[in-house]
Write a protein that holds these residues in place. Structure first.
Motif, PDB file in Angstrom:
ATOM      1  N   GLY A 187     -12.777  -4.120  -4.423  1.00 58.87           N
ATOM      2  CA  GLY A 187     -11.528  -4.270  -3.692  1.00 58.87           C
ATOM      3  C   GLY A 187     -10.289  -4.164  -4.546  1.00 58.87           C
ATOM      4  N   ALA A 188     -10.348  -3.365  -5.617  1.00 55.68           N
ATOM      5  CA  ALA A 188      -9.168  -3.209  -6.471  1.00 55.68           C
ATOM      6  C   ALA A 188      -8.004  -2.576  -5.723  1.00 55.68           C
ATOM      7  N   GLY A 189      -8.294  -1.669  -4.793  1.00 53.55           N
ATOM      8  CA  GLY A 189      -7.230  -1.033  -4.017  1.00 53.55           C
ATOM      9  C   GLY A 189      -6.451  -2.038  -3.200  1.00 53.55           C
ATOM     10  N   ALA A 190      -7.151  -2.999  -2.612  1.00 51.19           N
ATOM     11  CA  ALA A 190      -6.467  -4.037  -1.833  1.00 51.19           C
ATOM     12  C   ALA A 190      -5.632  -4.933  -2.738  1.00 51.19           C
ATOM     13  N   ARG A 191      -6.142  -5.238  -3.927  1.00 56.51           N
ATOM     14  CA  ARG A 191      -5.377  -6.046  -4.879  1.00 56.51           C
ATOM     15  C   ARG A 191      -4.117  -5.313  -5.326  1.00 56.51           C
ATOM     16  N   LEU A 192      -4.240  -4.009  -5.544  1.00 56.93           N
ATOM     17  CA  LEU A 192      -3.067  -3.216  -5.912  1.00 56.93           C
ATOM     18  C   LEU A 192      -2.041  -3.212  -4.780  1.00 56.93           C
ATOM     19  N   ALA A 193      -2.520  -3.107  -3.551  1.00 51.10           N
ATOM     20  CA  ALA A 193      -1.595  -3.127  -2.411  1.00 51.10           C
ATOM     21  C   ALA A 193      -0.826  -4.435  -2.349  1.00 51.10           C
ATOM     22  N   MET A 194      -1.493  -5.534  -2.683  1.00 49.06           N
ATOM     23  CA  MET A 194      -0.813  -6.825  -2.690  1.00 49.06           C
ATOM     24  C   MET A 194       0.244  -6.893  -3.791  1.00 49.06           C
ATOM     25  N   LEU A 195       0.102  -6.032  -4.803  1.00 49.43           N
ATOM     26  CA  LEU A 195       1.103  -5.953  -5.871  1.00 49.43           C
ATOM     27  C   LEU A 195       2.132  -4.862  -5.604  1.00 49.43           C
ATOM     28  N   GLY A 196       2.063  -4.259  -4.406  1.00 45.04           N
ATOM     29  CA  GLY A 196       3.050  -3.257  -4.017  1.00 45.04           C
ATOM     30  C   GLY A 196       2.723  -1.843  -4.445  1.00 45.04           C
ATOM     31  N   ILE A 197       1.451  -1.584  -4.816  1.00 44.17           N
ATOM     32  CA  ILE A 197       1.034  -0.259  -5.276  1.00 44.17           C
ATOM     33  C   ILE A 197       0.149   0.392  -4.226  1.00 44.17           C
ATOM     34  N   GLY A 198       0.543   1.587  -3.754  1.00 48.15           N
ATOM     35  CA  GLY A 198      -0.276   2.325  -2.806  1.00 48.15           C
ATOM     36  C   GLY A 198       0.001   1.949  -1.360  1.00 48.15           C
ATOM     37  N   ASP A 199      -0.716   2.608  -0.465  1.00 50.10           N
ATOM     38  CA  ASP A 199      -0.546   2.418   0.977  1.00 50.10           C
ATOM     39  C   ASP A 199      -1.378   1.232   1.442  1.00 50.10           C
ATOM     40  N   PRO A 200      -0.770   0.159   1.913  1.00 48.32           N
ATOM     41  CA  PRO A 200      -1.545  -1.001   2.355  1.00 48.32           C
ATOM     42  C   PRO A 200      -2.520  -0.677   3.491  1.00 48.32           C
TER      43      PRO A 200
END
Length: 314
Positions: A90-103
């Motif tokens: 779930g690194a993509g979701a963690r990045l989204a929580m940091l404002g990186i990428g499409d949530p």
């Protein structure tokens, strides 16, 4: 435990995990880096390093090292995702929580599959006893009421169970369905569902292609119990569901709720959908909305999780 193939790196990683569990974020980060010095391709250690820095940002958002910790967290999660293209942690979701990428695209099928493969063996007992899970019961009663409001029998010739899991919804709906088919990402969950002998057909995979492959106007009930918490954009699923429903057919589902507009990715790495968003999708696909209610399908740390229950009609 995750393994890098290097005994010393694995040992450092184990110490890092223990430190993380004890909320010693700095020690966890340092030990994760030690593991990575020995095994740079160790995806789990990169992910743990990101989690440790993320935890520090959450507890000290204005600390003097906040900017550097954020940079390290982002890099660590990006490395974890690059080393595991399925993104099972779930690194993509963690990045989204940091404002990186499409949530809206942050939660990968690989993450959901891994989550529930690991959860399958204790799923029914933990949900029902520990989390007070009751989505299937709420949906069953709601479909009964909606059928009465629509002046149609509480009986269905063909039904689909989206994200069927271990078959908790099927236990209630099987007696009123002539045929019942289910789809889920997790093979371990499907194995438990198959053992209950409640479905006429079970498939492993993503629900959207499975729906798209079915004939138009071929079913009269579609269920989705707490599935949409892992889907941000519900537009394609609503459109395909509207296509496969026969006139008079019902579409019943639960979501997590939030009081605002649109869709948000919460701190629990689940999506919450606003009421206006659901109403707009229903109208767009020509679906009536005989029932939309605020409910809670489960608890988190003893507190009810805000949710919504809807039954749409073709």
């Amino acid at each position: 435990m995750h393994s890098s193939g290097d005994l010393l790196a694995d040992r450092r990683y184990g110490y890092a995990e223990a430190s993380f569990q004890e909320s010693d974020w700095e020690a966890a980060a340092d030990l994760a880096r030690q593991a990575l010095d020995l095994a740079p391709g160790f995806a789990a250690a990169w992910f743990l390093l990101g989690r440790a820095r993320e935890a520090q940002l959450r507890t000290e958002p204005d600390g003097p090292d906040a900017a550097a910790r954020r940079v390290e967290a982002v890099q660590a999660f990006e490395n974890a995702r690059a080393l595991d293209p399925e993104d099972r942690q779930g690194a993509g979701a963690r990045l989204a929580m940091l404002g990186i990428g499409d949530p809206m695209a942050a939660i990968s099928p690989g993450y959901v599959r891994a989550l529930f493969d690991d959860y399958a063996i204790r799923f029914d007992r933990h949900l029902v006893r520990s989390l007070r899970y009751r989505a299937p019961e709420l949906i069953h009663e709601a479909v009964r009421r909606a059928a009465s409001l629509r002046l149609r029998p509480f009986r269905f010739e063909a039904a689909l169970d989206l994200g069927c899991g271990t078959g908790l919804a099927a236990e209630l709906f099987r007696p009123v369905c002539d045929t019942l088919a289910g789809i889920d990402l997790s093979p371990a969950m499907l194995e438990r569902a198959r053992s209950k002998r409640l479905y006429d057909d079970l498939a492993e995979g993503d629900l959207l292609p499975w729906l798209a492959a079915r004939p138009a106007a071929s079913v009269d009930l579609v269920l989705a119990a707490d599935v949409f918490v892992y889907l941000g954009d519900l537009g394609p699923v609503f459109a395909e569901t509207a296509r496969v429903l026969r006139p008079g057919g019902l579409f019943a589902f639960t979501v997590q709720a939030h009081p605002g507009e649109g869709v948000i990715l919460g701190d629990d790495l689940r999506y919450a959908h606003g009421e206006a968003y659901l109403r707009a999708l229903a109208a767009e696909d020509g679906l009536a909305l005989p029932l939309l209610e605020d409910v809670s399908t489960r608890e988190d740390r003893g507190e009810p999780v805000p949710g919504r229950l809807a039954v749409l009609a073709r």
